[in-house]
Enzyme design. Structure first.
Site, PDB file in Angstrom:
ATOM      1  N   VAL A 131     -15.107 -30.637  -0.052  1.00 31.76           N
ATOM      2  CA  VAL A 131     -13.910 -30.777  -1.414  1.00 31.76           C
ATOM      3  C   VAL A 131     -13.201 -30.033   0.263  1.00 31.76           C
ATOM      4  O   VAL A 131     -13.259 -28.731   0.520  1.00 31.76           O
ATOM      5  CB  VAL A 131     -14.563 -29.439  -1.980  1.00 31.76           C
ATOM      6  CG1 VAL A 131     -13.322 -28.733  -3.355  1.00 31.76           C
ATOM      7  CG2 VAL A 131     -15.517 -29.930  -2.511  1.00 31.76           C
ATOM      8  N   VAL A 136     -17.610 -27.159   2.867  1.00 31.00           N
ATOM      9  CA  VAL A 136     -15.928 -27.369   3.175  1.00 31.00           C
ATOM     10  C   VAL A 136     -15.228 -28.082   4.301  1.00 31.00           C
ATOM     11  O   VAL A 136     -15.661 -28.036   4.700  1.00 31.00           O
ATOM     12  CB  VAL A 136     -15.910 -25.377   3.114  1.00 31.00           C
ATOM     13  CG1 VAL A 136     -14.553 -25.606   3.388  1.00 31.00           C
ATOM     14  CG2 VAL A 136     -16.342 -24.750   2.219  1.00 31.00           C
ATOM     15  N   LYS A 137     -14.306 -28.767   3.464  1.00 31.70           N
ATOM     16  CA  LYS A 137     -13.041 -29.993   4.714  1.00 31.70           C
ATOM     17  C   LYS A 137     -12.448 -28.826   5.208  1.00 31.70           C
ATOM     18  O   LYS A 137     -11.474 -28.697   3.771  1.00 31.70           O
ATOM     19  CB  LYS A 137     -13.484 -30.851   3.389  1.00 31.70           C
ATOM     20  CG  LYS A 137     -12.850 -31.713   4.605  1.00 31.70           C
ATOM     21  CD  LYS A 137     -12.902 -33.402   3.528  1.00 31.70           C
ATOM     22  CE  LYS A 137     -12.365 -34.415   4.942  1.00 31.70           C
ATOM     23  NZ  LYS A 137     -11.782 -36.140   3.710  1.00 31.70           N
ATOM     24  N   ALA A 138     -12.222 -28.491   6.076  1.00 31.52           N
ATOM     25  CA  ALA A 138     -10.608 -27.623   6.214  1.00 31.52           C
ATOM     26  C   ALA A 138     -10.540 -28.759   7.703  1.00 31.52           C
ATOM     27  O   ALA A 138     -11.235 -29.266   8.334  1.00 31.52           O
ATOM     28  CB  ALA A 138     -11.480 -26.866   7.582  1.00 31.52           C
TER      29      ALA A 138
END
Ligand code: G3P
Length: 214
Positions: A56, A82-84
């Site tokens: 996400v 977590v997508k960064a």
């Protein structure tokens, strides 16, 4: 090689999960926007359908905001990754979140040196966008091969997640290049099953069987 589905479409995810071959899910803000639903509600649905890593993406521009959002996402379910983005702020956030044991998928990777930075920041996954590299007349698959060589050379544990896959040959070449994961649009996942000789062969087997039973 693990297969993730690159979609937030609940119907596609249900069909994918029913195949027994889907290991996780990736999303991005464009994919989430397509659902027309609140992000957190969509995430709550996805975690119930697919039992595996669910990426996400953060929406903040600064590391502080990304870390705050990342912690919120991670608190929603143990499978959340977590997508960064691969920016200086994104990698600061990656380092902070991975330092706290939160898995990060670093996205929008278009060069092997960017992938090297992401590995040094502690990313669990790096997402090279092979289709978009091809789109600008370069060789997306060479990017996967270069990253695989660098990570092997320095024994980085970051997993290569081939993204922006557009067709089955991308899947084949990513597998040959040693990508740990391929994230597939649902249509490409379905295409992987297809071969005209399988269809023709099965039709002939069934016809022969029926003819013999008459
Ligand atoms: O996960 C990233 C991927 O969704 C991007 O794909 O086809 O928009 O380049 P595409």
């Amino acid at each position: 090689m693990k297969f993730f589905l690159d979609t937030a479409d609940v119907q596609e995810l249900r069909l994918g999960a029913a195949s027994g071959l889907i290991d996780g899910v990736t999303t991005n803000p464009s994919i989430m926007a397509k659902t027309g639903r609140p992000l957190k509600e969509v995430v709550q649905d996805i975690v119930k359908i697919v039992n595996g890593p669910i990426s996400v993406e953060t929406l903040s521009e600064d590391a502080e905001g990304m870390v705050r959002e990342g912690k919120e996402y991670a608190a929603m379910h143990p499978n959340i990754v977590v997508k960064a983005p691969l920016t200086p702020e994104g990698l600061k956030a990656t380092k902070a979140l991975s330092g706290e044991g939160i898995k990060v998928n670093v996205t929008l990777c278009f060069s092997a040196v960017q992938a090297l930075l992401a590995a040094k920041a502690g990313a669990t996954y790096i997402s090279p966008f092979i289709g978009r590299v091809d789109d600008v007349g370069l060789d997306g698959m060479q990017l996967i091969r270069d990253i695989a060589q660098i990570y092997k050379q320095y024994d980085f544990k970051t997993q290569i997640l081939a993204a922006s896959i557009r067709h089955p040959v991308h899947v084949l070449q990513s597998a040959l290049a040693g990508a740990h994961v391929g994230t597939l649009p649902f249509k490409v996942f379905q295409q992987l099953y297809s071969h005209p000789l399988t269809t023709i062969g099965l039709e002939k087997f069934m016809a022969d069987w029926k003819a013999a039973k008459k």
